[in-house]
Scaffold this active site. Sequence first.
Site, mmCIF file in Angstrom:
data_model
loop_
_atom_site.group_PDB
_atom_site.id
_atom_site.type_symbol
_atom_site.label_atom_id
_atom_site.label_comp_id
_atom_site.label_asym_id
_atom_site.label_seq_id
_atom_site.Cartn_x
_atom_site.Cartn_y
_atom_site.Cartn_z
ATOM 1 N N CYS A 48 0.839 -1.201 0.000
ATOM 2 C CA CYS A 48 0.000 0.000 0.000
ATOM 3 C C CYS A 48 0.869 1.244 0.000
ATOM 4 O O CYS A 48 0.670 2.153 0.810
ATOM 5 C CB CYS A 48 -0.903 0.015 1.217
ATOM 6 S SG CYS A 48 -2.050 -1.335 1.182
ATOM 7 N N ASP A 49 1.874 1.275 -0.867
ATOM 8 C CA ASP A 49 2.711 2.455 -0.982
ATOM 9 C C ASP A 49 2.764 2.785 -2.458
ATOM 10 O O ASP A 49 3.090 1.929 -3.276
ATOM 11 C CB ASP A 49 4.121 2.156 -0.455
ATOM 12 C CG ASP A 49 4.967 3.407 -0.370
ATOM 13 O OD1 ASP A 49 4.953 4.204 -1.349
ATOM 14 O OD2 ASP A 49 5.646 3.602 0.644
#
Length: 377
Positions: free
Chosen positions: A325-326
């Site tokens: 989730c980056d």
Amino acid sequence: MATQRILDFIATRRPNGPCLVVDLDVVEQNFSAFRKALPDSAIFYAVKANPAPEILRLLASLGSNFDCASVAEIEMALDAGATPDRISYGNTIKKERDVAAAHAHGITLFAVDCVEEVEKVARAAPGARVFCRVLTNGEGAEWPLSRKFGCVPAMAIDVLQHARELGLKPTGVSFHVGSQQTNTEAWDSALADAAHVFRTLAERGIVLTLVNMGGGFPTRYLKDVPSAQAYGRSIFDALRRHFGNRIPETIIEPGRGMVGDAGVIKAEVVLVSRKSDTDENRWVYLDIGKFGGLAETMDEAIRYPIVTARDDDAKEPCVLAGPTCDSADVLYEKKPYPLPISLTIGDEVLIEGTGAYTTTYSAVAFNGFEPLKAYVI
Ligand SMILES: *Cc1c(COP(=O)(O)O)cnc(C)c1O
């Protein structure tokens, strides 16, 4: 790239989750190729490229030496069977207590690039041999290392003279022409600088004996690269040009070139989607990304070959991304990667040329993803 042994391992063991599989036979072939290409140079494997114990043990048994950047790497090389005289502490940025620990392990060869570091080595490893790293411009390298390490040749002269005054043995000069160096001539100007340092110090009564020519030898990714033999010839010619018939002892420190093409990452397609009905490019998300070991895709510097079982089907450019989730975890977007249109969720992909700089770059548990598993066969 994916050797039959690697393909058989993946087919029969069916490892779950992304993993690297390294074929030791390829490492052995690479070691022999370096030895043949530069028969007069000692090989110091750059441990950071892949410190798997099986790789270090194989290289130790073949007679390799080791370039280490920390006490932990020194201990790994010792555990693999290397004696301290076959290990160099090649990092120019060391804590004094780490120099002392290396000295206690019997290490006698240290890299420096400034008088401040020479002073640490003189206090913590009295009498040791030191070589001074000089800057290079890194041109021609796909993963340059310039600026952070090394000093200008004029400063190297003072650094080595200072080492002598503090009771150390000024031994030589080192440099690194940048990793994935595709220009076989890149060593020429650095060897000219080294020869200049040798001559100037000789006039002051300090006789240097060693040139550490670093790593930089490439792995074949999508484009062909010159052979080890071509690098060997070009480097030997440059040595002759700048040192005449007084060629010093030399060291090379291959990392990527020793293990890069020996490894393949098995990964899986997690999702294929678009951002809008009119989106030109599909987004393909894998179960491995920048934080799972593919950090060298930073700025899309290293472009790995990706193989799927559907490669005979038509291909279209895709944005390729990792699972975390980056939003930095995107591998190829500026230059989208062509992948089969039929590629779908759950498909296995093989990412080739991933034997170097993958396991060591993988995060411990970013988003709960495990660090990259490795099987060395
Ligand atoms: C990383 C490193 C190497 C290995 O470089 P490659 O380009 O992977 O061959 C060699 N020497 C030093 C000092 C290094 O830091």
